[in-house]
Write an enzyme that holds these catalytic residues in place. Structure first.
Site, PDB file in Angstrom:
ATOM      1  CD  GLU A 131      52.673  -7.408  65.775  1.00  0.00           C
ATOM      2  OE1 GLU A 131      51.661  -6.963  65.442  1.00  0.00           O
ATOM      3  OE2 GLU A 131      53.127  -7.573  66.699  1.00  0.00           O
ATOM      4  CG  HIS A 189      48.616  -7.147  67.426  1.00  0.00           C
ATOM      5  ND1 HIS A 189      49.656  -6.368  66.980  1.00  0.00           N
ATOM      6  CD2 HIS A 189      47.908  -6.533  68.345  1.00  0.00           C
ATOM      7  CE1 HIS A 189      49.570  -5.230  67.661  1.00  0.00           C
ATOM      8  NE2 HIS A 189      48.486  -5.266  68.589  1.00  0.00           N
ATOM      9  NE  ARG A 234      51.845  -1.044  69.443  1.00  0.00           N
ATOM     10  CZ  ARG A 234      50.713  -1.170  69.735  1.00  0.00           C
ATOM     11  NH1 ARG A 234      50.272  -2.219  70.625  1.00  0.00           N
ATOM     12  NH2 ARG A 234      49.827  -0.309  69.209  1.00  0.00           N
TER      13      ARG A 234
END
Length: 306
Positions: free
Chosen positions: A248, A267, A219
């Site tokens: 993000e 991602h 993460r």
């Protein structure tokens, strides 16, 4: 044995419901159900309140921080995440990022002239390298065999410090300070919790070896982005390869996009095809576990936050 009454939502093509039925569940409406399989990671679509009859909820996400932040996960029922279900594709992507950095793929892709003399001294290999995996859970364990096959030695860092199969050494997170200066490269695969926020900051980056690559497939919040950009600007580490960022999505004008020492993928470590397959496999497994009276995989621990 009576069937498990399970609601499967949302499920426009009926595929998740078919998986549930084959695993032994009876698919019913939410008001009749004792379990819920939720198939999308969109927290905003989740029901505002669940019937008291729902005793178990299967979520599609491996990480649960967004579900905790939204106040959805409670202590009134069992919640299971898909942690571990997507380990293989994410480990594959981590290996790709590490190799791309070591082999200077971004430079080669952007090059418009033969630049062997400039690039050759910078090209590295995994053969003989020590790779630290911070948060060596399911993803890290899936990454160990290909790293070893390419000649790397793995140092695993876990919460407990219990031995990880295939790792040359395993360290407890509390005793892992030395790993930053001893590893040739570092892969981040730790869950996002209050304890791991900015786990990789200015201090850790300053202790990494000058040619070390940092790979993050966990993460974005685990890495202090400002500190990372500073380390890259100053040439203190070899580079950073990131599938997750903080913030993000990464803003279009962020310096990481064009930084010569950075690789950013949006991602995509777990592609749609493996996301669907992995969730269906986990759903079928946990229905079978439930019907057999056994502990389901991926039970969320509210204290640990994952």
């Amino acid at each position: 044995m009576s069937k498990l009454k399970m609601a499967v939502l949302p499920d426009p093509d009926g595929s998740a419901a078919d998986v549930a039925r084959r695993a032994g569940a009876e698919v019913v409406g939410l008001d009749e159900a004792e379990a819920l399989a939720w198939t999308t990671s969109a927290t905003a679509e989740f029901p505002a309140a669940l019937p008291d009859s729902i005793r178990w909820v299967q979520l599609p996400s491996a990480g649960v921080e967004q579900w905790l932040d939204a106040g959805i996960i409670d202590d009134a029922r069992t919640w299971t995440a898909a942690i571990g279900a997507y380990a293989a594709p994410v480990a594959e992507h981590a290996l790709l990022l590490l190799l791309a950095g070591l082999r200077r793929m971004p430079d080669c892709v952007r090059a418009t002239t033969w630049s062997k003399s400039e690039l050759m001294p910078q090209v590295g290999t995994l053969g003989g390298a020590a790779v630290a995996i911070i948060g060596c859970g399911s993803i890290g364990r899936a990454l160990i065999p290909p790293l070893r096959a390419l000649g790397a030695e793995v140092v695993a860092v876990t919460r407990s410090g219990r031995d990880v199969p295939g790792a040359a050494r395993t360290l407890a997170a509390a005793d892992s300070g030395e790993v930053w200066s001893q590893a040739d490269h570092v892969v981040i695969a730790a869950p996002a919790t209050s304890d791991t926020r900015h786990l990789v900051g200015r201090d850790q980056l300053s202790r990494m070896r000058p040619g070390a690559w940092l790979v993050n497939v966990a993460r974005g919040s685990v890495v202090d982005t400002d500190a990372l950009v500073g380390a890259l600007d100053e040439g203190r580490i070899g580079g950073a390869a990131l599938d997750v960022t903080d913030p993000e999505p990464l803003p279009d004008d962020h310096p990481l996009w064009t930084h010569p020492r950075a690789i950013v993928t949006p991602h995509i470590a777990n592609p749609a095809v493996t996301l669907r397959r992995g969730f269906h496999e986990r759903l079928a497994h946990n229905i079978a576990q439930h019907l057999a009276g056994r502990q389901p995989a991926g039970t969320v621990d509210l204290v640990r936050g994952y």
